[in-house]
Write a protein that holds these residues in place. Structure first.
Motif, PDB file in Angstrom:
ATOM      1  N   CYS A 155       2.846  12.422  -2.644  1.00  0.00           N
ATOM      2  CA  CYS A 155       2.378  13.244  -1.684  1.00  0.00           C
ATOM      3  C   CYS A 155       3.163  14.240  -1.031  1.00  0.00           C
ATOM      4  N   ARG A 156       4.228  14.347  -1.549  1.00  0.00           N
ATOM      5  CA  ARG A 156       5.044  15.652  -0.968  1.00  0.00           C
ATOM      6  C   ARG A 156       4.784  16.613  -2.049  1.00  0.00           C
ATOM      7  N   SER A 157       3.857  16.822  -2.830  1.00  0.00           N
ATOM      8  CA  SER A 157       3.891  17.836  -3.747  1.00  0.00           C
ATOM      9  C   SER A 157       2.517  18.707  -3.330  1.00  0.00           C
ATOM     10  N   ILE A 158       1.853  18.442  -2.584  1.00  0.00           N
ATOM     11  CA  ILE A 158       0.628  19.239  -2.027  1.00  0.00           C
ATOM     12  C   ILE A 158       0.686  20.558  -1.678  1.00  0.00           C
ATOM     13  N   GLU A 159       1.892  20.745  -0.709  1.00  0.00           N
ATOM     14  CA  GLU A 159       2.227  21.754  -0.017  1.00  0.00           C
ATOM     15  C   GLU A 159       3.821  22.084  -0.533  1.00  0.00           C
ATOM     16  N   GLY A 160       4.204  23.187   0.298  1.00  0.00           N
ATOM     17  CA  GLY A 160       5.645  23.333   0.388  1.00  0.00           C
ATOM     18  C   GLY A 160       6.081  23.786   1.420  1.00  0.00           C
ATOM     19  N   ASP A 161       7.391  24.424   1.707  1.00  0.00           N
ATOM     20  CA  ASP A 161       8.375  24.491   0.734  1.00  0.00           C
ATOM     21  C   ASP A 161       9.265  23.124   1.048  1.00  0.00           C
ATOM     22  N   LEU A 162       9.123  22.507   2.106  1.00  0.00           N
ATOM     23  CA  LEU A 162       9.936  21.484   2.740  1.00  0.00           C
ATOM     24  C   LEU A 162       8.865  20.569   3.147  1.00  0.00           C
ATOM     25  N   ILE A 163       9.081  19.246   2.827  1.00  0.00           N
ATOM     26  CA  ILE A 163       7.815  18.367   2.985  1.00  0.00           C
ATOM     27  C   ILE A 163       8.360  17.065   3.248  1.00  0.00           C
ATOM     28  N   VAL A 164       8.105  16.472   4.698  1.00  0.00           N
ATOM     29  CA  VAL A 164       8.566  15.202   5.145  1.00  0.00           C
ATOM     30  C   VAL A 164       7.372  14.163   5.016  1.00  0.00           C
ATOM     31  N   TRP A 165       7.769  13.016   4.514  1.00  0.00           N
ATOM     32  CA  TRP A 165       6.873  11.898   4.370  1.00  0.00           C
ATOM     33  C   TRP A 165       7.719  10.393   4.983  1.00  0.00           C
ATOM     34  N   GLY A 166       7.098   9.920   5.777  1.00  0.00           N
ATOM     35  CA  GLY A 166       7.606   8.535   6.288  1.00  0.00           C
ATOM     36  C   GLY A 166       7.656   9.010   7.924  1.00  0.00           C
ATOM     37  N   GLU A 167       7.018   7.894   8.884  1.00  0.00           N
ATOM     38  CA  GLU A 167       7.090   8.039  10.227  1.00  0.00           C
ATOM     39  C   GLU A 167       8.391   8.194  10.625  1.00  0.00           C
ATOM     40  N   ASN A 168       8.833   8.862  11.525  1.00  0.00           N
ATOM     41  CA  ASN A 168      10.311   8.808  12.031  1.00  0.00           C
ATOM     42  C   ASN A 168      10.207   9.593  13.447  1.00  0.00           C
ATOM     43  N   ASN A 210       0.679  -1.271  -0.027  1.00  0.00           N
ATOM     44  CA  ASN A 210      -0.029   0.127  -0.186  1.00  0.00           C
ATOM     45  C   ASN A 210       0.886   1.050  -0.113  1.00  0.00           C
ATOM     46  N   GLN A 211       2.029   1.175  -0.707  1.00  0.00           N
ATOM     47  CA  GLN A 211       2.677   2.568  -0.792  1.00  0.00           C
ATOM     48  C   GLN A 211       3.182   2.943   0.421  1.00  0.00           C
ATOM     49  N   ILE A 212       3.531   2.249   1.438  1.00  0.00           N
ATOM     50  CA  ILE A 212       4.049   2.613   2.616  1.00  0.00           C
ATOM     51  C   ILE A 212       5.829   2.820   2.525  1.00  0.00           C
ATOM     52  N   PRO A 213       6.233   3.737   2.928  1.00  0.00           N
ATOM     53  CA  PRO A 213       7.636   3.959   2.581  1.00  0.00           C
ATOM     54  C   PRO A 213       8.619   3.244   3.708  1.00  0.00           C
ATOM     55  N   GLU A 214       9.662   2.566   3.116  1.00  0.00           N
ATOM     56  CA  GLU A 214      10.340   1.824   4.210  1.00  0.00           C
ATOM     57  C   GLU A 214      11.216   2.719   4.980  1.00  0.00           C
ATOM     58  N   ASN A 215      11.580   3.918   4.369  1.00  0.00           N
ATOM     59  CA  ASN A 215      12.049   5.129   5.211  1.00  0.00           C
ATOM     60  C   ASN A 215      11.574   6.534   4.885  1.00  0.00           C
ATOM     61  N   PRO A 216      11.755   7.276   5.911  1.00  0.00           N
ATOM     62  CA  PRO A 216      11.294   8.597   5.644  1.00  0.00           C
ATOM     63  C   PRO A 216      12.079   9.451   4.567  1.00  0.00           C
ATOM     64  N   SER A 217      11.337  10.396   4.097  1.00  0.00           N
ATOM     65  CA  SER A 217      12.151  11.039   3.121  1.00  0.00           C
ATOM     66  C   SER A 217      11.717  12.694   3.137  1.00  0.00           C
ATOM     67  N   ILE A 218      12.570  13.544   2.666  1.00  0.00           N
ATOM     68  CA  ILE A 218      12.402  14.820   2.586  1.00  0.00           C
ATOM     69  C   ILE A 218      12.493  15.483   1.446  1.00  0.00           C
ATOM     70  N   SER A 219      11.468  16.672   1.053  1.00  0.00           N
ATOM     71  CA  SER A 219      12.012  17.113  -0.416  1.00  0.00           C
ATOM     72  C   SER A 219      11.602  18.741  -0.349  1.00  0.00           C
ATOM     73  N   PHE A 220      12.138  19.265  -1.396  1.00  0.00           N
ATOM     74  CA  PHE A 220      11.997  20.583  -1.692  1.00  0.00           C
ATOM     75  C   PHE A 220      10.788  20.695  -2.592  1.00  0.00           C
ATOM     76  N   THR A 221       9.718  21.559  -2.439  1.00  0.00           N
ATOM     77  CA  THR A 221       8.702  21.368  -3.385  1.00  0.00           C
ATOM     78  C   THR A 221       9.173  22.488  -4.433  1.00  0.00           C
ATOM     79  N   LEU A 222       8.922  21.869  -5.909  1.00  0.00           N
ATOM     80  CA  LEU A 222       9.346  22.851  -7.075  1.00  0.00           C
ATOM     81  C   LEU A 222       8.234  23.852  -7.311  1.00  0.00           C
ATOM     82  N   ASN A 223       8.732  24.926  -8.153  1.00  0.00           N
ATOM     83  CA  ASN A 223       7.917  26.011  -8.485  1.00  0.00           C
ATOM     84  C   ASN A 223       7.427  26.095  -9.863  1.00  0.00           C
TER      85      ASN A 223
END
Ligand code: PMV
Length: 360
Positions: free
Chosen positions: A169-182, A39-52
């Motif tokens: 799931c990291r593209s809805i908001e910005g500017d830095l988004i974290v996904w994955g429980e940690n 079900n698309q559950i990540p094995e590890n957390p990630s963090i991204s910059f949302t682009l413009n």
């Protein structure tokens, strides 16, 4: 929040037909997501910059249909019908049906366009899936009686987008988004992306991302295949632990503004992602000779000038060049003079940190 919190109550309003439009950006991970569970559950957390600037614009038209037996939809990319996108959307609808009970009651026309050239090797799945998830959420919002909060709207949009393509799931908001429980980021979840909740140093505001299009061909490995190669991978568990450690390190870097440490961390993340692919069975090399030439040029330039420039990579050959806005003039000059020659047809895209999707 659990999955159950996203199952809707029976809708109180009816809508015969309508249309909604959203634009949603791509994002670039600093700590990478690579490897997933069911079900698309990540094995590890990630963090991204949302682009413009790299965005998908999607219009979703809907009209009530007679029978409620199956999904009914058509997809157009730049006004051309795209039959080959259908299986992906069909799978997406199957995964999210439980959470959007109106899906089988409408016929949908999905019209989508990207601001970046297609087959540029830039993944459109993050921007595309998030734009579609947001359109569906706008419909759900109109069907409900009680006003939906902005927080819930974004959370559920991110939750749905994740079921289309994890990184979406990291593209809805910005500017830095974290996904994955940690343990490092309060409020983080495996189910949806959350806004990075801590202070970020001025150095990282307005960060620039110039995307060098080294290879615009079809992806050699789909991300589904790539993620699956982490099952039984000899280095998988260490890699997942490393991502947790790197997120913790990045949290202090983002607070202190230490650009040198930032550069080392994001480059190590990019190379580790590629190292995982090289060490899987079957193995892949997704960099091209020009990717390596660019990386070496960046290192040389950084050594010689002391400029805070670094690179990151997705699961492909293109290079994202990252740097603070205040260094744009010198770095862009370097890019044009020294790096663009390694790009396919000298193509590159100037982007920067953005703040998420918008309804149009
Ligand atoms: O969202 P997916 O399943 O296409 O995976 C994308 C994974 C990377 O882009 C390689 C890394 C990331 O975190 O975005």
């Amino acid at each position: 929040m659990t999955e159950k919190d996203f199952i809707p109550k029976p809708y109180s309003n009816t809508l015969e037909a309508g249309q909604v439009t959203w634009e949603s950006p791509s994002n670039i991970a600093l700590v990478k997501y690579w490897g997933k569970k069911k079900n698309q559950i990540p094995e590890n957390p990630s963090i991204s910059f949302t682009l413009n600037n790299c965005k998908t614009i999607t219009s979703l038209s809907f009209s009530k249909k007679e029978n409620h037996d199956g999904f009914s939809f058509e997809i157009y990319l730049d006004d051309e019908i795209k039959g080959d996108f259908k299986p992906k959307i069909q799978t997406f609808f199957e995964r999210i049906e439980e959470y959007l009970s109106f899906l089988k009651t409408y016929h949908f026309e999905i019209r989508t366009t990207n601001t970046f050239p297609h087959s540029s090797g830039i993944a459109s799945s993050a921007s595309g899936m998030s734009a579609l998830a947001l359109c569906l959420m706008s419909i759900e919002r109109s069907l409900g009686e009680v006003e939906m909060t902005e927080v819930f709207f974004n959370q559920k949009a991110s939750f749905l987008a994740r079921l289309g393509s994890g990184s979406a799931c990291r593209s809805i908001e910005g500017d830095l988004i974290v996904w994955g429980e940690n343990d490092v980021i309060a409020g983080s979840s495996d189910l949806y992306g959350v806004k990075y909740p801590y202070e970020v140093h001025e150095n990282f505001k307005d960060y620039q991302d110039t995307i060098l299009l080294v290879d615009k061909g079809e992806k050699q490995v789909s991300s589904t295949v790539g993620h699956n190669l982490m099952h039984g991978h000899p280095y998988a568990q260490n890699r997942f632990n490393q991502a947790h450690d790197n997120l913790k390190k990045l949290k202090s870097i983002l607070a202190s503004g230490d650009l040198d440490q930032f550069n080392l961390l994001v480059e190590s993340e990019a190379l580790t992602l590629h190292a995982m692919m090289m060490a899987s069975m079957p193995y892949f090399i997704l960099m091209k000779p020009n990717t390596l030439k660019i990386i070496n040029k960046i290192w040389q330039f950084r050594e010689e000038t002391g400029m805070p420039i670094s690179f990151t990579l997705d699961a492909g050959a293109n290079v994202h060049v990252l740097y603070p806005k205040q260094n744009t003039h010198k770095i862009l000059e370097f890019i044009k003079n020294e790096l663009v020659a390694y790009c396919q047809n000298e193509q590159y895209i100037c982007d920067q940190i953005g703040f998420g999707a918008n309804q149009l």
